[in-house]
Design an enzyme around this catalytic site. Structure first.
Site, mmCIF file in Angstrom:
data_model
loop_
_atom_site.group_PDB
_atom_site.id
_atom_site.type_symbol
_atom_site.label_atom_id
_atom_site.label_comp_id
_atom_site.label_asym_id
_atom_site.label_seq_id
_atom_site.Cartn_x
_atom_site.Cartn_y
_atom_site.Cartn_z
ATOM 1 N N ARG A 121 0.814 -1.225 0.000
ATOM 2 C CA ARG A 121 0.000 0.000 0.000
ATOM 3 C C ARG A 121 0.843 1.268 0.000
ATOM 4 O O ARG A 121 0.389 2.327 0.431
ATOM 5 C CB ARG A 121 -0.998 0.002 1.159
ATOM 6 C CG ARG A 121 -2.010 -1.138 1.104
ATOM 7 C CD ARG A 121 -3.138 -0.919 2.092
ATOM 8 N NE ARG A 121 -4.108 -2.011 1.998
ATOM 9 C CZ ARG A 121 -4.093 -3.097 2.761
ATOM 10 N NH1 ARG A 121 -3.152 -3.221 3.699
ATOM 11 N NH2 ARG A 121 -4.997 -4.032 2.621
ATOM 12 N N LYS A 143 3.096 11.392 -11.105
ATOM 13 C CA LYS A 143 2.262 10.538 -11.944
ATOM 14 C C LYS A 143 3.031 9.268 -12.287
ATOM 15 O O LYS A 143 4.135 9.332 -12.824
ATOM 16 C CB LYS A 143 1.861 11.256 -13.228
ATOM 17 C CG LYS A 143 0.722 12.230 -13.064
ATOM 18 C CD LYS A 143 0.268 12.753 -14.418
ATOM 19 C CE LYS A 143 -0.941 13.652 -14.296
ATOM 20 N NZ LYS A 143 -1.392 14.136 -15.626
ATOM 21 N N GLU A 185 9.352 18.341 -24.576
ATOM 22 C CA GLU A 185 8.742 18.681 -23.288
ATOM 23 C C GLU A 185 9.323 19.981 -22.722
ATOM 24 O O GLU A 185 8.639 20.709 -22.005
ATOM 25 C CB GLU A 185 8.936 17.534 -22.297
ATOM 26 C CG GLU A 185 8.223 16.232 -22.670
ATOM 27 C CD GLU A 185 6.737 16.241 -22.318
ATOM 28 O OE1 GLU A 185 6.233 17.279 -21.854
ATOM 29 O OE2 GLU A 185 6.085 15.200 -22.514
ATOM 30 N N LYS A 227 7.004 23.193 -13.812
ATOM 31 C CA LYS A 227 6.138 22.065 -13.472
ATOM 32 C C LYS A 227 5.853 22.019 -11.978
ATOM 33 O O LYS A 227 4.721 21.745 -11.556
ATOM 34 C CB LYS A 227 6.765 20.748 -13.924
ATOM 35 C CG LYS A 227 5.842 19.562 -13.634
ATOM 36 C CD LYS A 227 6.222 18.299 -14.358
ATOM 37 C CE LYS A 227 5.131 17.249 -14.191
ATOM 38 N NZ LYS A 227 5.436 16.002 -14.918
ATOM 39 N N GLU A 237 -4.750 16.935 -10.400
ATOM 40 C CA GLU A 237 -5.370 17.355 -11.659
ATOM 41 C C GLU A 237 -6.889 17.477 -11.518
ATOM 42 O O GLU A 237 -7.655 16.935 -12.314
ATOM 43 C CB GLU A 237 -5.016 16.380 -12.788
ATOM 44 C CG GLU A 237 -5.079 17.002 -14.168
ATOM 45 C CD GLU A 237 -4.459 16.124 -15.239
ATOM 46 O OE1 GLU A 237 -5.215 15.633 -16.091
ATOM 47 O OE2 GLU A 237 -3.228 15.923 -15.217
ATOM 48 N N ARG A 242 -3.311 21.644 -13.669
ATOM 49 C CA ARG A 242 -2.299 20.652 -14.042
ATOM 50 C C ARG A 242 -2.549 20.095 -15.438
ATOM 51 O O ARG A 242 -1.623 19.636 -16.115
ATOM 52 C CB ARG A 242 -2.267 19.516 -13.009
ATOM 53 C CG ARG A 242 -1.164 18.513 -13.314
ATOM 54 C CD ARG A 242 -0.849 17.579 -12.168
ATOM 55 N NE ARG A 242 0.231 16.680 -12.527
ATOM 56 C CZ ARG A 242 0.915 15.931 -11.676
ATOM 57 N NH1 ARG A 242 0.627 15.961 -10.381
ATOM 58 N NH2 ARG A 242 1.894 15.155 -12.087
ATOM 59 N N ASN A 246 -0.554 18.774 -20.173
ATOM 60 C CA ASN A 246 -0.861 17.802 -21.221
ATOM 61 C C ASN A 246 -0.911 18.431 -22.609
ATOM 62 O O ASN A 246 -1.371 17.787 -23.560
ATOM 63 C CB ASN A 246 -2.204 17.120 -20.920
ATOM 64 C CG ASN A 246 -2.139 16.245 -19.686
ATOM 65 O OD1 ASN A 246 -1.203 15.468 -19.508
ATOM 66 N ND2 ASN A 246 -3.117 16.382 -18.818
ATOM 67 N N HIS A 249 -0.498 16.386 -25.782
ATOM 68 C CA HIS A 249 -0.564 14.969 -25.449
ATOM 69 C C HIS A 249 -1.810 14.272 -26.004
ATOM 70 O O HIS A 249 -1.763 13.070 -26.280
ATOM 71 C CB HIS A 249 -0.490 14.782 -23.931
ATOM 72 C CG HIS A 249 0.874 15.002 -23.356
ATOM 73 N ND1 HIS A 249 1.536 16.218 -23.454
ATOM 74 C CD2 HIS A 249 1.712 14.182 -22.675
ATOM 75 C CE1 HIS A 249 2.719 16.112 -22.862
ATOM 76 N NE2 HIS A 249 2.844 14.903 -22.391
ATOM 77 N N HIS A 253 -0.780 11.193 -27.927
ATOM 78 C CA HIS A 253 -1.117 9.841 -27.477
ATOM 79 C C HIS A 253 -1.874 9.075 -28.551
ATOM 80 O O HIS A 253 -1.713 7.850 -28.688
ATOM 81 C CB HIS A 253 -1.948 9.904 -26.194
ATOM 82 C CG HIS A 253 -1.137 10.213 -24.974
ATOM 83 N ND1 HIS A 253 -1.706 10.477 -23.753
ATOM 84 C CD2 HIS A 253 0.206 10.296 -24.774
ATOM 85 C CE1 HIS A 253 -0.762 10.713 -22.855
ATOM 86 N NE2 HIS A 253 0.404 10.603 -23.456
ATOM 87 N N HIS A 267 7.670 8.873 -27.407
ATOM 88 C CA HIS A 267 6.657 9.678 -26.733
ATOM 89 C C HIS A 267 6.871 11.177 -26.961
ATOM 90 O O HIS A 267 5.937 11.911 -27.313
ATOM 91 C CB HIS A 267 6.664 9.382 -25.233
ATOM 92 C CG HIS A 267 5.800 10.310 -24.434
ATOM 93 N ND1 HIS A 267 4.422 10.327 -24.544
ATOM 94 C CD2 HIS A 267 6.112 11.282 -23.540
ATOM 95 C CE1 HIS A 267 3.929 11.256 -23.743
ATOM 96 N NE2 HIS A 267 4.932 11.855 -23.125
#
Length: 369
Positions: A121, A143, A185, A227, A237, A242, A246, A249, A253, A267
């Protein structure tokens, strides 16, 4: 050394940026390490380039490195390798207060961070990013995720690292294409909210790509600062702030999915093309000056990077790419928010984009018009 605090409530940590940090991993991490044996997850390419350096530093500081070496590439962000890493960490006797080291690019950082998030956990981890993309983006902010057949990063967790050590010297071992993927980026931070930094990139991007150490360290620090400020205000987010990270993206993606998350499109290359498309679509809808939109493509083209969708040679139409977008994790009540631009440094979240119009726009881009 640049030291940038990331003041996440309950999980503050530092991002340290300096040449030679990988040779000092042992002393930098020592205050956080509770046991002599230290688990490190990496991939085969990074292990060959930096395993001896990192291992020697840990040994010199009184630790014993234990290695889990995975195949390199995006395909490693999978259920199979997540299970393998968690089983290995359990066999290593990792406890909740122990730290796992993630030595590699975004794939290793994401996979290791997710394994740390779910192990007992939640145990702790340290990011040792070795690519430009991971140094300026994926290692900061918490993330973590794996890919599934349904899409990229759809299974994961928010799990902040305890420390990030970014060594620009690691970039010297990368192919130029990998540096370019990370540079996308970097430019993103200027495009989404800092016109002056975008202009700096236009003036200094070539030097950064060619190995200028000062330019690389400055770009990494400026990107991390940007960032960190966003993540501090919207860790999970939930406010829309936030989501600005993206930019590019959603388009990117979809392109990654269409190319099978393969080396055909890295990527960062997908993000670069995605930002070109986001800027052009913003101009198409009257939000942004067309000349400013073209600055994005022109800049990538000057650096020898892919700047036109037609260059991918996809045998597909715009509607098929939009279908990939419908699996995006940002979908909300059947609506897909898009990051668009009102100008350089003026990104915003739009929730009323006509996906049919996006498909028509993409048809034109796929045909080079």
């Amino acid at each position: 050394m640049a030291v940038i605090p990331v003041n996440i409530a309950g999980h503050p940590y530092e991002v340290r940026i300096a040449a030679g940090l990988l040779a000092r991993v042992g002393e930098e991490c020592a205050p956080l390490l509770r046991k002599r044996r230290v688990p490190i997850v990496t991939d085969a390419r990074v292990h060959a380039a930096w395993g001896q350096t990192v291992g020697a530093s840990l040994v010199a500081a009184g630790f014993e490195p234990a290695w889990k070496v995975l195949p390199a590439g995006e395909q490693t962000k999978s259920w199979e390798h997540l299970a393998g890493v968690t089983d290995w960490l359990l066999a290593e006797g990792v406890e909740r207060k122990d730290h796992v080291l993630a030595l590699g690019g975004g794939v290793i950082g994401d996979l290791t961070g997710f394994a740390a998030a779910i192990l007992k956990r939640g145990c702790r981890f340290i990011q040792l990013p070795t690519t430009l993309l991971s140094q300026v983006d994926s290692s900061v902010g918490g993330k973590t995720a794996i890919n599934t057949p349904a899409g990229k990063n759809l299974v994961g967790a928010f799990h902040q690292p305890s420390l990030v050590l970014a060594d620009p010297l690691a970039l010297d071992t990368l192919p130029r294409r990998e540096v370019g993927a990370g540079y996308a980026e970097v430019l993103k931070y200027g495009l989404l909210g800092d016109e002056a930094f975008f202009a700096w990139c236009e003036d200094n991007g070539a030097a950064l790509m060619d190995g200028d150490g000062a330019a690389r360290e400055y770009a990494i620090a400026r990107s991390v600062e940007a960032k960190a400020r966003i993540v501090e205000q919207d860790e999970f987010e939930t406010t829309g702030l936030r989501a600005l990270l993206n930019l590019g993206h959603t388009f990117g993606h979809a392109l990654e999915a269409e190319t099978g998350y393969s080396d055909r499109l890295l990527h960062g290359e997908g993000v670069a093309l995605g930002m070109v498309l986001a800027a052009r679509y913003s101009a198409r809808t009257g939000l942004m000056d067309a000349g400013d939109a073209e600055r994005v493509a022109v800049h990538f083209r000057k650096l020898g990077m892919m700047a036109e969708l037609v260059e991918l040679g996809l045998n597909v139409d715009g509607q098929a790419l939009v279908a990939h977008m419908l699996h995006d994790k940002k979908m909300d009540a059947g609506t897909l928010p898009f990051l668009l631009l009102r100008g350089i440094g003026q990104a915003f979240l739009s929730k009323d984009v006509d996906l049919g119009d996006v498909a028509t726009f993409l048809d034109g881009q796929l045909q080079g018009r």
